[in-house]
Design a protein around this motif. Structure first.
Motif, PDB file in Angstrom:
ATOM      1  N   HIS A 135      76.118  74.455  68.715  1.00  0.00           N
ATOM      2  CA  HIS A 135      76.226  75.322  67.541  1.00  0.00           C
ATOM      3  C   HIS A 135      76.603  74.535  66.292  1.00  0.00           C
ATOM      4  O   HIS A 135      76.042  74.763  65.223  1.00  0.00           O
ATOM      5  CB  HIS A 135      77.236  76.454  67.773  1.00  0.00           C
ATOM      6  CG  HIS A 135      76.775  77.462  68.767  1.00  0.00           C
ATOM      7  ND1 HIS A 135      75.665  78.236  68.583  1.00  0.00           N
ATOM      8  CD2 HIS A 135      77.269  77.803  69.972  1.00  0.00           C
ATOM      9  CE1 HIS A 135      75.485  79.023  69.611  1.00  0.00           C
ATOM     10  NE2 HIS A 135      76.447  78.775  70.481  1.00  0.00           N
ATOM     11  N   ASN A 136      77.570  73.639  66.384  1.00  0.00           N
ATOM     12  CA  ASN A 136      77.946  72.880  65.195  1.00  0.00           C
ATOM     13  C   ASN A 136      77.029  71.674  65.039  1.00  0.00           C
ATOM     14  O   ASN A 136      76.389  71.224  65.996  1.00  0.00           O
ATOM     15  CB  ASN A 136      79.426  72.485  65.249  1.00  0.00           C
ATOM     16  CG  ASN A 136      79.686  71.333  66.173  1.00  0.00           C
ATOM     17  OD1 ASN A 136      79.460  70.174  65.815  1.00  0.00           O
ATOM     18  ND2 ASN A 136      80.150  71.626  67.385  1.00  0.00           N
ATOM     19  N   ALA A 137      76.962  71.157  63.846  1.00  0.00           N
ATOM     20  CA  ALA A 137      76.030  70.072  63.537  1.00  0.00           C
ATOM     21  C   ALA A 137      76.580  68.690  63.867  1.00  0.00           C
ATOM     22  O   ALA A 137      75.881  67.697  63.659  1.00  0.00           O
ATOM     23  CB  ALA A 137      75.649  70.133  62.055  1.00  0.00           C
ATOM     24  N   PHE A 138      77.787  68.603  64.415  1.00  0.00           N
ATOM     25  CA  PHE A 138      78.397  67.309  64.706  1.00  0.00           C
ATOM     26  C   PHE A 138      78.268  66.873  66.165  1.00  0.00           C
ATOM     27  O   PHE A 138      77.951  65.723  66.451  1.00  0.00           O
ATOM     28  CB  PHE A 138      79.886  67.325  64.329  1.00  0.00           C
ATOM     29  CG  PHE A 138      80.145  67.313  62.859  1.00  0.00           C
ATOM     30  CD1 PHE A 138      80.164  66.125  62.151  1.00  0.00           C
ATOM     31  CD2 PHE A 138      80.366  68.501  62.176  1.00  0.00           C
ATOM     32  CE1 PHE A 138      80.406  66.111  60.783  1.00  0.00           C
ATOM     33  CE2 PHE A 138      80.611  68.500  60.816  1.00  0.00           C
ATOM     34  CZ  PHE A 138      80.624  67.302  60.112  1.00  0.00           C
ATOM     35  N   THR A 139      78.563  67.763  67.089  1.00  0.00           N
ATOM     36  CA  THR A 139      78.768  67.394  68.491  1.00  0.00           C
ATOM     37  C   THR A 139      77.608  66.636  69.121  1.00  0.00           C
ATOM     38  O   THR A 139      77.828  65.669  69.845  1.00  0.00           O
ATOM     39  CB  THR A 139      79.096  68.655  69.323  1.00  0.00           C
ATOM     40  OG1 THR A 139      80.234  69.299  68.754  1.00  0.00           O
ATOM     41  CG2 THR A 139      79.391  68.296  70.766  1.00  0.00           C
ATOM     42  N   THR A 140      76.384  67.058  68.872  1.00  0.00           N
ATOM     43  CA  THR A 140      75.235  66.439  69.561  1.00  0.00           C
ATOM     44  C   THR A 140      74.343  65.630  68.618  1.00  0.00           C
ATOM     45  O   THR A 140      73.182  65.366  68.944  1.00  0.00           O
ATOM     46  CB  THR A 140      74.395  67.518  70.277  1.00  0.00           C
ATOM     47  OG1 THR A 140      73.912  68.459  69.298  1.00  0.00           O
ATOM     48  CG2 THR A 140      75.209  68.238  71.344  1.00  0.00           C
ATOM     49  N   THR A 141      74.884  65.248  67.481  1.00  0.00           N
ATOM     50  CA  THR A 141      74.134  64.437  66.514  1.00  0.00           C
ATOM     51  C   THR A 141      75.005  63.268  66.051  1.00  0.00           C
ATOM     52  O   THR A 141      76.171  63.184  66.408  1.00  0.00           O
ATOM     53  CB  THR A 141      73.729  65.247  65.260  1.00  0.00           C
ATOM     54  OG1 THR A 141      74.916  65.522  64.499  1.00  0.00           O
ATOM     55  CG2 THR A 141      73.020  66.551  65.622  1.00  0.00           C
ATOM     56  N   ASN A 142      74.440  62.429  65.205  1.00  0.00           N
ATOM     57  CA  ASN A 142      75.221  61.347  64.597  1.00  0.00           C
ATOM     58  C   ASN A 142      75.622  61.710  63.168  1.00  0.00           C
ATOM     59  O   ASN A 142      75.788  60.841  62.321  1.00  0.00           O
ATOM     60  CB  ASN A 142      74.445  60.027  64.624  1.00  0.00           C
ATOM     61  CG  ASN A 142      73.220  60.048  63.729  1.00  0.00           C
ATOM     62  OD1 ASN A 142      72.753  61.108  63.321  1.00  0.00           O
ATOM     63  ND2 ASN A 142      72.694  58.877  63.414  1.00  0.00           N
ATOM     64  N   LEU A 143      75.801  63.008  62.901  1.00  0.00           N
ATOM     65  CA  LEU A 143      76.133  63.465  61.550  1.00  0.00           C
ATOM     66  C   LEU A 143      77.408  62.809  61.026  1.00  0.00           C
ATOM     67  O   LEU A 143      77.431  62.322  59.890  1.00  0.00           O
ATOM     68  CB  LEU A 143      76.264  64.987  61.503  1.00  0.00           C
ATOM     69  CG  LEU A 143      76.657  65.589  60.154  1.00  0.00           C
ATOM     70  CD1 LEU A 143      75.654  65.222  59.059  1.00  0.00           C
ATOM     71  CD2 LEU A 143      76.808  67.104  60.266  1.00  0.00           C
ATOM     72  N   GLN A 144      78.453  62.787  61.816  1.00  0.00           N
ATOM     73  CA  GLN A 144      79.711  62.204  61.333  1.00  0.00           C
ATOM     74  C   GLN A 144      79.513  60.739  60.954  1.00  0.00           C
ATOM     75  O   GLN A 144      79.974  60.292  59.896  1.00  0.00           O
ATOM     76  CB  GLN A 144      80.814  62.342  62.379  1.00  0.00           C
ATOM     77  CG  GLN A 144      82.153  61.833  61.884  1.00  0.00           C
ATOM     78  CD  GLN A 144      83.262  62.002  62.899  1.00  0.00           C
ATOM     79  OE1 GLN A 144      83.029  62.361  64.054  1.00  0.00           O
ATOM     80  NE2 GLN A 144      84.487  61.743  62.472  1.00  0.00           N
TER      81      GLN A 144
END
Length: 194
Positions: free
Chosen positions: A87-96
């Motif tokens: 659901h959040n854009a951080f957990t499964t991406t390299n956004l951070q």
């Protein structure tokens, strides 16, 4: 550059759902583009995020062809396009990593759904130490059936059920949940100076 606009799940998948006709912000593409234009003009990073559920067979399954930005949204060269499965854009991406490597400390969040992926991303971003602005009228959502609604109920029945949570109530509850805790709540007009 210490600010970024994060555009979450403004994708064709949602237009294929039966509840889209009841969406809170039918002109979401126009609202997002207003923020994108200002962000680019100010030299801020624009990050695009798509929600995906591979193998689900739903409109969120990339194999169906709907996990793509809505018509009218076009990333420019150098703007990251990430695909998430949470659901959040951080957990499964390299956004951070993408944000911190560019020195970004402030995020403006917009997209679909107000109370789900956008609110959740805002909460996680705040917990990670980012200063967050929630562009409330550049988010969109649809009515939510009550937890006790019969699974076999048609969408028409759910919409006539007084226990179904309407879009205005969803947006208001999200504002209350985020304001002063996780994010500053702003309108597109406030953010663009319009």
């Amino acid at each position: 550059m210490n600010s970024a606009l994060v555009v979450i799940d403004v994708q064709e998948s949602f237009r294929r759902l039966p509840d889209w006709e009841f969406v809170s912000q039918p002109d979401i593409v126009r609202q997002v583009n207003r923020l994108v234009t200002v962000s680019r003009d100010q030299g801020h990073l624009v990050v695009w995020v798509l929600g995906s559920r591979p193998g689900s067979g739903t409109v969120f399954d990339p194999a169906r062809g709907y996990v793509r930005l809505m018509d009218g949204l076009t990333p420019e060269a150098g703007e990251p396009l990430l695909t998430k499965t949470a659901h959040n854009a951080f957990t499964t991406t390299n956004l951070q990593q993408t944000l911190t490597s560019r020195g970004v400390r402030h995020l403006t969040i917009c997209g679909i759904r107000t109370e789900q992926c956008c609110e959740t991303t805002s909460r996680v971003a705040s917990d990670l130490g980012f200063d967050v602005t929630f562009a409330v009228d550049a988010t969109a959502t649809t009515p939510i059936p009550h937890r006790d609604a019969p699974p076999e109920a048609s969408f028409a029945q759910l919409m006539s059920d007084p226990h179904t949570l309407g879009v205005a109530d969803i947006v208001e509850r999200t504002e209350y949940a985020l304001a002063g805790r996780f994010a500053a709540i702003r309108t597109v007009a406030e953010l663009t100076g319009a």
